[in-house]
Design a protein around this motif. Structure first.
Motif, PDB file in Angstrom:
ATOM      1  N   LYS A 177       0.842  -1.192   0.000  1.00  0.00           N
ATOM      2  CA  LYS A 177       0.000   0.000   0.000  1.00  0.00           C
ATOM      3  C   LYS A 177       0.882   1.247   0.000  1.00  0.00           C
ATOM      4  N   SER A 178       0.417   2.244  -0.743  1.00  0.00           N
ATOM      5  CA  SER A 178       1.165   3.489  -0.876  1.00  0.00           C
ATOM      6  C   SER A 178       0.171   4.645  -0.940  1.00  0.00           C
ATOM      7  N   VAL A 179       0.565   5.782  -0.385  1.00  0.00           N
ATOM      8  CA  VAL A 179      -0.296   6.969  -0.384  1.00  0.00           C
ATOM      9  C   VAL A 179       0.126   7.894  -1.520  1.00  0.00           C
ATOM     10  N   ARG A 180      -0.881   8.342  -2.276  1.00  0.00           N
ATOM     11  CA  ARG A 180      -0.618   9.313  -3.322  1.00  0.00           C
ATOM     12  C   ARG A 180      -1.744  10.343  -3.327  1.00  0.00           C
ATOM     13  N   THR A 181      -1.533  11.420  -4.063  1.00  0.00           N
ATOM     14  CA  THR A 181      -2.575  12.429  -4.170  1.00  0.00           C
ATOM     15  C   THR A 181      -3.775  11.857  -4.909  1.00  0.00           C
ATOM     16  N   GLY A 182      -4.980  12.250  -4.439  1.00  0.00           N
ATOM     17  CA  GLY A 182      -6.205  11.898  -5.137  1.00  0.00           C
ATOM     18  C   GLY A 182      -6.715  13.134  -5.847  1.00  0.00           C
ATOM     19  N   GLY A 183      -7.964  13.495  -5.571  1.00  0.00           N
ATOM     20  CA  GLY A 183      -8.466  14.761  -6.083  1.00  0.00           C
ATOM     21  C   GLY A 183      -7.912  15.895  -5.244  1.00  0.00           C
ATOM     22  N   VAL A 184      -8.372  17.112  -5.515  1.00  0.00           N
ATOM     23  CA  VAL A 184      -7.911  18.268  -4.767  1.00  0.00           C
ATOM     24  C   VAL A 184      -8.251  18.095  -3.290  1.00  0.00           C
ATOM     25  N   GLY A 185      -7.227  18.160  -2.445  1.00  0.00           N
ATOM     26  CA  GLY A 185      -7.422  18.030  -1.005  1.00  0.00           C
ATOM     27  C   GLY A 185      -7.627  16.613  -0.517  1.00  0.00           C
ATOM     28  N   LYS A 186      -7.384  15.626  -1.385  1.00  0.00           N
ATOM     29  CA  LYS A 186      -7.649  14.243  -1.002  1.00  0.00           C
ATOM     30  C   LYS A 186      -6.441  13.356  -1.299  1.00  0.00           C
ATOM     31  N   ASP A 197       3.782  18.321   1.120  1.00  0.00           N
ATOM     32  CA  ASP A 197       2.692  17.373   0.867  1.00  0.00           C
ATOM     33  C   ASP A 197       1.370  18.117   0.739  1.00  0.00           C
ATOM     34  N   ALA A 198       1.165  19.087   1.629  1.00  0.00           N
ATOM     35  CA  ALA A 198      -0.073  19.867   1.600  1.00  0.00           C
ATOM     36  C   ALA A 198      -0.198  20.631   0.284  1.00  0.00           C
ATOM     37  N   THR A 199       0.923  21.155  -0.219  1.00  0.00           N
ATOM     38  CA  THR A 199       0.892  21.874  -1.493  1.00  0.00           C
ATOM     39  C   THR A 199       0.439  20.965  -2.621  1.00  0.00           C
ATOM     40  N   PHE A 200       0.982  19.755  -2.684  1.00  0.00           N
ATOM     41  CA  PHE A 200       0.565  18.799  -3.713  1.00  0.00           C
ATOM     42  C   PHE A 200      -0.923  18.470  -3.584  1.00  0.00           C
ATOM     43  N   LEU A 201      -1.402  18.333  -2.348  1.00  0.00           N
ATOM     44  CA  LEU A 201      -2.811  18.015  -2.145  1.00  0.00           C
ATOM     45  C   LEU A 201      -3.708  19.168  -2.570  1.00  0.00           C
ATOM     46  N   HIS A 202      -3.302  20.385  -2.247  1.00  0.00           N
ATOM     47  CA  HIS A 202      -4.103  21.544  -2.657  1.00  0.00           C
ATOM     48  C   HIS A 202      -4.191  21.639  -4.181  1.00  0.00           C
ATOM     49  N   MET A 203      -3.130  21.213  -4.874  1.00  0.00           N
ATOM     50  CA  MET A 203      -3.130  21.253  -6.337  1.00  0.00           C
ATOM     51  C   MET A 203      -3.810  20.022  -6.939  1.00  0.00           C
ATOM     52  N   GLY A 204      -3.955  18.962  -6.123  1.00  0.00           N
ATOM     53  CA  GLY A 204      -4.510  17.718  -6.647  1.00  0.00           C
ATOM     54  C   GLY A 204      -3.496  16.906  -7.416  1.00  0.00           C
ATOM     55  N   GLY A 205      -2.214  17.089  -7.110  1.00  0.00           N
ATOM     56  CA  GLY A 205      -1.138  16.382  -7.808  1.00  0.00           C
ATOM     57  C   GLY A 205      -0.096  17.376  -8.260  1.00  0.00           C
ATOM     58  N   MET A 206       0.524  17.071  -9.391  1.00  0.00           N
ATOM     59  CA  MET A 206       1.477  18.011  -9.974  1.00  0.00           C
ATOM     60  C   MET A 206       1.275  18.030 -11.485  1.00  0.00           C
ATOM     61  N   PRO A 207       1.583  19.160 -12.124  1.00  0.00           N
ATOM     62  CA  PRO A 207       1.340  19.246 -13.566  1.00  0.00           C
ATOM     63  C   PRO A 207       2.218  18.280 -14.342  1.00  0.00           C
ATOM     64  N   ALA A 208       1.596  17.602 -15.305  1.00  0.00           N
ATOM     65  CA  ALA A 208       2.369  16.759 -16.216  1.00  0.00           C
ATOM     66  C   ALA A 208       3.140  17.652 -17.174  1.00  0.00           C
ATOM     67  N   ARG A 209       4.115  17.075 -17.839  1.00  0.00           N
ATOM     68  CA  ARG A 209       4.864  17.847 -18.838  1.00  0.00           C
ATOM     69  C   ARG A 209       3.938  18.227 -19.986  1.00  0.00           C
ATOM     70  N   ALA A 210       4.309  19.287 -20.642  1.00  0.00           N
ATOM     71  CA  ALA A 210       3.444  19.841 -21.678  1.00  0.00           C
ATOM     72  C   ALA A 210       3.072  18.794 -22.730  1.00  0.00           C
ATOM     73  N   HIS A 211       4.035  17.927 -23.095  1.00  0.00           N
ATOM     74  CA  HIS A 211       3.747  16.961 -24.153  1.00  0.00           C
ATOM     75  C   HIS A 211       2.784  15.865 -23.687  1.00  0.00           C
ATOM     76  N   LEU A 212       2.505  15.844 -22.353  1.00  0.00           N
ATOM     77  CA  LEU A 212       1.515  14.893 -21.840  1.00  0.00           C
ATOM     78  C   LEU A 212       0.157  15.559 -21.656  1.00  0.00           C
ATOM     79  N   GLY A 213       0.054  16.801 -22.062  1.00  0.00           N
ATOM     80  CA  GLY A 213      -1.232  17.470 -21.998  1.00  0.00           C
ATOM     81  C   GLY A 213      -1.368  18.473 -20.880  1.00  0.00           C
ATOM     82  N   GLY A 214      -0.414  18.488 -19.931  1.00  0.00           N
ATOM     83  CA  GLY A 214      -0.453  19.464 -18.860  1.00  0.00           C
ATOM     84  C   GLY A 214      -1.443  19.167 -17.760  1.00  0.00           C
ATOM     85  N   ASP A 215      -2.105  18.020 -17.784  1.00  0.00           N
ATOM     86  CA  ASP A 215      -3.049  17.681 -16.729  1.00  0.00           C
ATOM     87  C   ASP A 215      -2.308  17.331 -15.450  1.00  0.00           C
TER      88      ASP A 215
END
Length: 349
Positions: A5-14, A43-61
């Motif tokens: 089991k591993s913890v990762r960002t979910g949606g914003v704040g989750k 960690d809180a910053t990543f959660l507030h963002m809901g993750g981190m931006p993908a590289r531009a060539h991946l669509g930026g999601d």
């Protein structure tokens, strides 16, 4: 395939607690069973963002981030080419040394997991061994205390200096501890939360200021004596200001309080921009010093963390089992609800 089991960002704040493949160490690697991992403002910053931006060539999601960069654990597998490590060794980790990216900060692996792969494991570079007299939760403070130590090193504080630390979170309190262990004459901690000020006194601060209720400059003058800026205007005799709060009002308070030749060390990230009084800086010849990470301090702090473990243990306000990871992150994300949250991974988790 073995999973963990591993913890990762979910949606914003989750967060999401997910099953992932358990890493298999190669000949140069080690596998660590994580026993404790702290939660940090990053960690809180990543959660507030809901993750981190993908590289531009991946669509930026936004893409999920494997969380946790303050781990401590025990070695359970050692590659044949690894020297200096044995099964059962208790270790703290340098998250910035991983070749696949910073652990818990966008890299392939996160320390808030049941197991963590230490790639190219090397004692003194990627891991440090600590004795079994230190609890894992206290050992997990190694990384944030390295951040605090670098800040104090950047301040070049001397025993005769008078220092104020703004922000009584883990980094600010860690800085106060390091300043006192360095022999600094007088250390003040300022914050707006009374319980944090009580903690500051408990870890060795000489005095505290409730900056929500007190005039900071007037109180510093009482504590550090009267001095002046380059124009002869009265200022407190404070030599060094440390910003571990990251809010514009701290910067402006320092500029308005700084004597001639004072120094401001900025270790907190300024989350919002603001207009700064550059003329005020000029009138005090205020030196601004930035402090980022821990270029050399990550394992320099380990022996002193061991030696003074009782003092550092006071920084931990909440110990939450891995099975309640969601609650742990809720605590860490709620302003004023917690000081330092450490997630523990025991046999029953």
């Amino acid at each position: 395939m073995s999973t963990m089991k591993s913890v990762r960002t979910g949606g914003v704040g989750k967060i999401d607690v997910v099953d992932v493949e358990r890493p298999v160490p190669g000949p140069k690697d080690a596998l660590v069973r994580i026993r404790a991992c702290g939660i940090c403002g990053t960690d809180a910053t990543f959660l507030h963002m809901g993750g981190m931006p993908a590289r531009a060539h991946l669509g930026g999601d936004m893409i999920p981030v494997a969380l946790g960069h303050e781990p401590a654990g025990e070695v359970v597998e050692v590659g044949a080419e690894v020297d200096g490590l044995e099964m059962g060794d208790r270790v703290v980790v340098n998250p910035q040394d991983a070749p696949t990216g910073i652990i818990g900060c966008g890299g392939r692996y996160g320390g808030m997991s049941e197991y963590l792969l230490i790639e190219n494991a090397e004692v003194g570079r990627s891991v440090a061994v600590f004795p079994d007299t230190v609890p894992f939760d206290v050992a997990s403070l190694n990384e944030p205390m390295a951040v605090a130590r670098h800040c104090v090193n950047r301040s070049e504080a001397k025993p005769g200096d008078k220092v104020v630390v703004f922000g009584a979170g883990p980094i600010g309190l860690g800085a106060a501890i390091w300043l006192k262990l360095r022999g600094v004459e007088h250390v003040v901690v300022a914050d707006v939360i009374p319980s944090r000020l009580e903690k500051a006194l408990a870890v060795g601060a000489d005095a505290v200021i409730d900056s929500a209720e007190e005039d900071v400059a007037a109180r510093l003058t009482e504590l550090h004596g009267r001095s002046a800026n380059a124009l002869g205007q009265p200022r407190p005799g404070t030599d060094i200001f440390i910003d571990a709060a990251g809010v514009p009002i701290v910067f402006n308070t320092v500029v308005n309080s700084a004597k001639w030749g004072a120094k401001l060390v900025m270790v907190a990230v300024q989350k919002k921009g603001s207009e700064f009084d550059l003329g005020g800086m000029l009138r005090s010849e205020l030196t601004l010093v930035a402090s980022q990470g821990y270029p050399t301090e990550i394992f320099e702090v380990t022996p002193e963390l061991v030696e003074h473990q009782e003092r550092f243990a006071k920084l931990i306000s909440h110990r939450v089992p891995f099975s309640e990871a969601e609650r742990a992150f809720e605590l860490a994300l709620t302003p004023g609800a917690a000081e330092k949250v450490v997630v523990t991974l025991d046999d029953e988790d």
